[in-house]
Motif scaffolding. Sequence first.
Motif, PDB file in Angstrom:
ATOM      1  N   VAL A  11      68.446  34.476   7.763  1.00 62.24           N
ATOM      2  CA  VAL A  11      67.423  35.887   8.928  1.00 62.24           C
ATOM      3  C   VAL A  11      68.056  36.469   9.480  1.00 62.24           C
ATOM      4  O   VAL A  11      69.289  35.888   9.916  1.00 62.24           O
ATOM      5  N   PRO A  12      68.166  37.711   9.371  1.00 61.60           N
ATOM      6  CA  PRO A  12      68.808  38.416  10.136  1.00 61.60           C
ATOM      7  C   PRO A  12      69.001  38.387  11.968  1.00 61.60           C
ATOM      8  O   PRO A  12      67.777  37.913  12.451  1.00 61.60           O
ATOM      9  N   PHE A  13      69.733  38.726  12.780  1.00 59.12           N
ATOM     10  CA  PHE A  13      69.827  38.331  14.144  1.00 59.12           C
ATOM     11  C   PHE A  13      68.431  38.989  15.410  1.00 59.12           C
ATOM     12  O   PHE A  13      67.675  39.949  14.941  1.00 59.12           O
ATOM     13  N   ASP A  14      68.047  38.494  15.774  1.00 59.54           N
ATOM     14  CA  ASP A  14      66.573  37.966  16.801  1.00 59.54           C
ATOM     15  C   ASP A  14      66.999  38.058  18.055  1.00 59.54           C
ATOM     16  O   ASP A  14      67.347  37.176  18.075  1.00 59.54           O
ATOM     17  N   PRO A  15      66.770  39.298  18.325  1.00 59.34           N
ATOM     18  CA  PRO A  15      67.584  38.991  20.391  1.00 59.34           C
ATOM     19  C   PRO A  15      67.020  38.491  21.437  1.00 59.34           C
ATOM     20  O   PRO A  15      66.873  38.260  22.204  1.00 59.34           O
ATOM     21  N   ARG A  16      65.271  38.251  20.322  1.00 54.15           N
ATOM     22  CA  ARG A  16      64.677  37.153  20.933  1.00 54.15           C
ATOM     23  C   ARG A  16      65.321  36.306  21.528  1.00 54.15           C
ATOM     24  O   ARG A  16      64.516  35.269  22.358  1.00 54.15           O
ATOM     25  N   PHE A  17      65.834  35.336  20.197  1.00 51.61           N
ATOM     26  CA  PHE A  17      66.465  34.127  20.328  1.00 51.61           C
ATOM     27  C   PHE A  17      68.223  33.779  20.013  1.00 51.61           C
ATOM     28  O   PHE A  17      68.619  34.300  19.443  1.00 51.61           O
ATOM     29  N   PRO A  18      68.587  35.062  21.305  1.00 43.46           N
ATOM     30  CA  PRO A  18      70.206  35.079  21.216  1.00 43.46           C
ATOM     31  C   PRO A  18      71.217  33.022  21.387  1.00 43.46           C
ATOM     32  O   PRO A  18      72.285  33.817  20.658  1.00 43.46           O
ATOM     33  N   ASN A  19      70.064  32.197  21.441  1.00 40.37           N
ATOM     34  CA  ASN A  19      70.681  30.307  21.314  1.00 40.37           C
ATOM     35  C   ASN A  19      71.390  30.543  19.796  1.00 40.37           C
ATOM     36  O   ASN A  19      70.638  31.044  19.003  1.00 40.37           O
ATOM     37  N   THR A  20      72.101  29.514  19.728  1.00 41.21           N
ATOM     38  CA  THR A  20      72.222  29.089  18.571  1.00 41.21           C
ATOM     39  C   THR A  20      71.448  27.987  18.244  1.00 41.21           C
ATOM     40  O   THR A  20      71.399  27.488  16.941  1.00 41.21           O
ATOM     41  N   ASN A  21      70.835  27.464  18.838  1.00 43.70           N
ATOM     42  CA  ASN A  21      69.444  27.082  18.584  1.00 43.70           C
ATOM     43  C   ASN A  21      67.785  27.180  18.489  1.00 43.70           C
ATOM     44  O   ASN A  21      67.698  27.878  19.111  1.00 43.70           O
ATOM     45  N   GLN A  22      67.670  27.382  16.947  1.00 44.93           N
ATOM     46  CA  GLN A  22      67.107  28.753  15.991  1.00 44.93           C
ATOM     47  C   GLN A  22      65.542  27.413  16.370  1.00 44.93           C
ATOM     48  O   GLN A  22      64.581  28.448  16.009  1.00 44.93           O
ATOM     49  N   THR A  23      65.797  26.642  17.120  1.00 45.98           N
ATOM     50  CA  THR A  23      64.101  25.774  17.211  1.00 45.98           C
ATOM     51  C   THR A  23      63.128  27.021  17.230  1.00 45.98           C
ATOM     52  O   THR A  23      62.070  27.020  16.542  1.00 45.98           O
ATOM     53  N   ARG A  24      63.402  27.348  18.301  1.00 43.49           N
ATOM     54  CA  ARG A  24      61.576  28.717  18.611  1.00 43.49           C
ATOM     55  C   ARG A  24      61.754  29.806  17.763  1.00 43.49           C
ATOM     56  O   ARG A  24      60.391  30.382  17.973  1.00 43.49           O
ATOM     57  N   HIS A  25      63.349  29.586  17.641  1.00 41.36           N
ATOM     58  CA  HIS A  25      62.917  31.118  16.390  1.00 41.36           C
ATOM     59  C   HIS A  25      61.751  30.598  15.179  1.00 41.36           C
ATOM     60  O   HIS A  25      60.963  30.952  14.467  1.00 41.36           O
ATOM     61  N   CYS A  26      62.149  29.236  14.489  1.00 42.32           N
ATOM     62  CA  CYS A  26      61.616  28.939  13.929  1.00 42.32           C
ATOM     63  C   CYS A  26      59.747  29.071  13.538  1.00 42.32           C
ATOM     64  O   CYS A  26      59.426  28.716  12.878  1.00 42.32           O
TER      65      CYS A  26
END
Length: 79
Positions: A11-26
Motif C-alpha cells: 500500500v502506498p504511503f498515506d500521510p494520515r498514518f505516518p507511524n510504522t504501526n498500521q493498525t489504524r490504517h488497516c
Amino acid sequence: MSKGEIKLETVPFDPRFPNTNQTRHCYQSYLDYHRCQRIRGASYEPCNYFKKAFSSLCPNAWVEKWNDQREAGTFPGRI
C-alpha cells in the motif's frame, strides 16, 4: 507479466498514518471500502483501492471477525 503470475504490491504511503504501526490504517481502509460500496455500489471500481489496502495491511483473522460482525449487525464501526 505472464498469465498466472501474481504481482505483489504494498500500500502506498498515506500521510494520515505516518507511524510504522498500521493498525489504524488497516481499520480505516476496511471502513472506507465498505462505505464506498454502500454509497457507490459494489461495481464501483475505485472502491477496490481500499480493499487492496486493508487486504494487505490487516490480519485475515481480523477481517473475518469484522465480516462476521457486519453480517450479524454487531460491527462497532460506522459504515
